[in-house]
Every structure is written in C-alpha cells, then in structure tokens.
Design a protein around this motif. Structure first.
Motif, PDB file in Angstrom:
ATOM      1  N   TRP A 172       0.944  -1.324   0.212  1.00 42.02           N
ATOM      2  CA  TRP A 172      -0.025   0.018   0.101  1.00 42.02           C
ATOM      3  C   TRP A 172       0.969   1.356   0.157  1.00 42.02           C
ATOM      4  CZ3 TRP A 172      -4.776   0.367  -1.345  1.00 42.02           C
ATOM      5  CH2 TRP A 172      -5.599   1.531  -0.926  1.00 42.02           C
ATOM      6  N   VAL A 173       0.675   2.265  -0.985  1.00 46.49           N
ATOM      7  CA  VAL A 173       1.178   3.344  -0.861  1.00 46.49           C
ATOM      8  C   VAL A 173       0.421   4.779  -0.939  1.00 46.49           C
ATOM      9  CG1 VAL A 173       1.064   3.642  -3.426  1.00 46.49           C
ATOM     10  CG2 VAL A 173       2.734   4.940  -2.238  1.00 46.49           C
ATOM     11  N   ASP A 174       0.627   5.450   0.001  1.00 47.15           N
ATOM     12  CA  ASP A 174       0.011   6.998   0.054  1.00 47.15           C
ATOM     13  C   ASP A 174       0.903   7.860  -0.612  1.00 47.15           C
ATOM     14  OD1 ASP A 174      -2.466   5.984   1.434  1.00 47.15           O
ATOM     15  OD2 ASP A 174      -1.213   5.948   3.195  1.00 47.15           O
ATOM     16  N   MET A 175       0.465   8.849  -1.138  1.00 44.21           N
ATOM     17  CA  MET A 175       1.189   9.976  -1.983  1.00 44.21           C
ATOM     18  C   MET A 175       0.505  11.306  -1.843  1.00 44.21           C
ATOM     19  SD  MET A 175       2.817  10.120  -5.750  1.00 44.21           S
ATOM     20  CE  MET A 175       4.081   9.008  -5.523  1.00 44.21           C
ATOM     21  N   VAL A 176       1.146  12.217  -1.419  1.00 49.13           N
ATOM     22  CA  VAL A 176       0.728  13.474  -1.469  1.00 49.13           C
ATOM     23  C   VAL A 176       1.250  14.218  -2.679  1.00 49.13           C
ATOM     24  CG1 VAL A 176       0.233  15.779   0.064  1.00 49.13           C
ATOM     25  CG2 VAL A 176       0.107  13.491   1.029  1.00 49.13           C
ATOM     26  N   ILE A 177       0.701  14.990  -3.374  1.00 48.28           N
ATOM     27  CA  ILE A 177       1.234  15.852  -4.399  1.00 48.28           C
ATOM     28  C   ILE A 177       0.673  17.158  -4.200  1.00 48.28           C
ATOM     29  CG2 ILE A 177       1.091  16.185  -6.869  1.00 48.28           C
ATOM     30  CD1 ILE A 177       0.441  13.119  -7.341  1.00 48.28           C
ATOM     31  N   ARG A 178       1.449  18.001  -4.269  1.00 47.62           N
ATOM     32  CA  ARG A 178       1.267  19.475  -3.982  1.00 47.62           C
ATOM     33  C   ARG A 178       1.039  20.155  -5.467  1.00 47.62           C
ATOM     34  NH1 ARG A 178       4.620  17.905  -0.540  1.00 47.62           N
ATOM     35  NH2 ARG A 178       3.900  17.798   1.639  1.00 47.62           N
ATOM     36  N   GLU A 179       0.559  21.248  -5.335  1.00 46.84           N
ATOM     37  CA  GLU A 179       0.224  22.196  -6.573  1.00 46.84           C
ATOM     38  C   GLU A 179       1.585  22.582  -7.155  1.00 46.84           C
ATOM     39  OE1 GLU A 179      -2.403  25.251  -5.623  1.00 46.84           O
ATOM     40  OE2 GLU A 179      -4.086  23.847  -5.397  1.00 46.84           O
ATOM     41  N   ASN A 180       2.674  22.671  -6.585  1.00 46.75           N
ATOM     42  CA  ASN A 180       3.805  22.895  -7.230  1.00 46.75           C
ATOM     43  C   ASN A 180       4.718  21.840  -7.901  1.00 46.75           C
ATOM     44  OD1 ASN A 180       4.904  21.615  -4.637  1.00 46.75           O
ATOM     45  ND2 ASN A 180       5.889  23.497  -3.960  1.00 46.75           N
TER      46      ASN A 180
END
Length: 129
Positions: free
Chosen positions: A52-60
C-alpha cells in the motif's frame, strides 16, 4: 448445494464491468494535487499481492510518499516534472512515469517505473478520501 452454486455463478456473471478510462494530459500539477492511495506491485520478490502506498502531491509539483511493507515503511519525497501530458519522477531510488486516466466519475494515476536495482514497479493510485 446446486442452487447455491448457481446463485454464486450468477452473481459473478452479473458483476459490473470495469469502467472505461481515457488518458487525460496533465498540463498543471493543480490537476492532480492532493492525496492518492493504492497498491504498488513489484517490491516483493516471491508472491506479490502489492504494497500500500500513500502519496501527497502539491500544486507546485513536489510530492511525498510512504509505502507500508511487512518489513517496515519505505518513504521518500521529491519533485515531479511534466512532459508530453505525463508526470515524471526521478529520485535517488529510481524513476517512474504517471498517466492520468478518467472516466465514469473515476480518476486513476497509473504509474510504472524502475528502481535503481532494476526492479520494475507498477500501480494504480486513486484519490484518497
């Protein structure tokens, strides 16, 4: 027992077909900003049901991820770049490419990549709630 078997087979036959997903060009990181989760396949050497992977992508275009594994957590961060409507990542552990797919109210980031060790990875991430 025969009736039960017929009911089970009937339920399997009437299951909903997979949604039709179409590629969408990513032109701005705002299109994919947020938290995404799913299974990554390829990290295990024998039987691979995925991790299981959790990824947070930011607007930059910066990202952070954590992969829960039986042997511990693998984490990292970095910066994506856009090329030809796809999202590219390169880090100290390897490189990969993500494509955005959409359809029938569903969004998927489909990724594939290669660790520096030569191990191939793939996975589908969906917006986390």
């Amino acid at each position: 027992a025969l009736i039960l078997a017929i009911l089970v087979l009937g339920a399997c036959a009437s299951s909903a077909p997979a949604p039709q997903l179409s590629p969408v060009a990513v032109t701005d990181f705002k299109m994919i900003a947020g938290k995404w989760s799913g299974l990554v396949i390829g990290l295990a050497s024998l039987r691979d049901d995925g991790d299981w992977v959790d990824m947070v992508i930011r607007e930059n275009g910066t990202y952070e991820y954590g992969i829960a594994r039986n042997i511990g957590v693998m984490a990292g961060k970095g910066t994506f770049r856009l090329q030809d409507g796809k999202v590219l990542m390169a880090g100290d552990r390897g490189q990969g490419t993500f494509s955005l797919l959409e359809g029938e109210g569903m969004r998927v980031l489909r990724g594939s990549g290669m660790l520096n060790s030569g191990t191939a990875l793939r996975g589908d991430l969906r917006p986390a709630r």
